[in-house]
Design an enzyme around this catalytic site. Structure first.
Site, short mmCIF file in Angstrom:
data_model
loop_
_atom_site.label_atom_id
_atom_site.label_comp_id
_atom_site.label_asym_id
_atom_site.label_seq_id
_atom_site.Cartn_x
_atom_site.Cartn_y
_atom_site.Cartn_z
N THR A 173 0.84 -1.20 0.00
CA THR A 173 0.00 0.00 0.00
C THR A 173 0.87 1.25 0.00
O THR A 173 2.05 1.18 0.36
CB THR A 173 -0.93 0.03 1.24
OG1 THR A 173 -1.88 1.07 1.11
CG2 THR A 173 -0.14 0.24 2.52
N ASP A 221 -7.24 -6.47 1.74
CA ASP A 221 -8.37 -6.02 0.94
C ASP A 221 -9.56 -5.95 1.87
O ASP A 221 -9.78 -6.84 2.70
CB ASP A 221 -8.64 -6.96 -0.23
CG ASP A 221 -9.42 -6.25 -1.34
OD1 ASP A 221 -9.19 -5.04 -1.55
OD2 ASP A 221 -10.28 -6.88 -1.96
N GLY A 223 -12.74 6.99 3.56
CA GLY A 223 -13.75 6.10 2.99
C GLY A 223 -15.12 6.31 3.58
O GLY A 223 -15.61 7.45 3.68
#
Ligand code: IMP
Length: 193
Positions: free
Chosen positions: A8, A69, A150
């Site tokens: 990441t 994920d 998010g």
């Protein structure tokens, strides 16, 4: 100290994990090892995507590494957006648009239960290991708070009266999907060291 590459460049995620790995491994990010390409994530499952990313890194950079994920799984939407959480409102991966779409899909629905689920694939000495973390809660009817990223402003974890975006990073880490998956990863790494 041995190095462990996290697949990441997301600064939020790196901060969450680096501190916990302290003393066990030196955490390296994709940019730090010179991996600038987009790693494919074409699977239809969280396990598949996590594995695809860690295998890709291992094949090309021959390093110990892990990839995660995450999906937001909403009961009334039959588990959507799930593995498509980042791209829910389109390929731009726009969090604000994703939240708008989620709130509109849930308009008028009584069941607002949802969970975040994180799967981690670790490749250590060429062997793959999986870890999973889940946090359950509800989707709020409007945004609250400004921390995190998010879907945080509209996710209220069970046992709390506020959204993820109203918790400090430390508080969120203790109970979050990724925090729980990372706990298992760290436990495993400290036992195998
Ligand atoms: P990723 O697999 O970690 O990149 O997560 C996929 C998508 O899920 C992100 O683009 C976010 O939209 C959402 N997501 C993942 N983790 C979180 C979180 O901790 N809070 C809110 N949304 C998240």
């Amino acid at each position: 100290m041995k190095q462990l590459v996290f697949a990441t460049n997301n600064a939020h995620k790196v901060d969450e994990v680096r501190e916990k790995l302290h003393g066990l491994f030196e955490l390296r990010t994709l940019s730090e090892i010179g991996c600038v390409e987009d790693i494919p994530e074409t699977s239809e499952t969280l396990h598949g995507n996590a594995s695809q990313k860690s295998q890709y890194l291992h094949d090309r950079f021959h390093c110990d590494c892990f990839a995660d994920d995450t999906g937001l799984e909403v009961e009334a939407l039959n588990g959507a957006p799930g593995v498509y959480s980042a791209r829910y409102a389109g390929p731009a991966k726009d969090s604000e648009a994703n939240i708008d779409k989620l709130l509109s899909e849930l308009k008028g629905k009584e069941n607002r239960r949802a969970r975040f689920r994180t799967v981690i694939s670790l490749i250590l000495d060429g062997q793959e290991h999986f870890f999973e973390g889940i946090v359950s809660g509800v989707i709020l009817t409007e945004r609250h708070g400004s921390q995190g990223f998010g879907y945080d402003p509209v996710f209220q974890p069970d046992g709390y009266n506020c959204s993820f975006a109203e918790l400090s990073m430390e508080e969120k880490n203790k109970i979050s999907h990724r925090g729980r998956a990372v706990e298992q990863l760290i436990q495993f790494l400290s036992e195998t060291k």
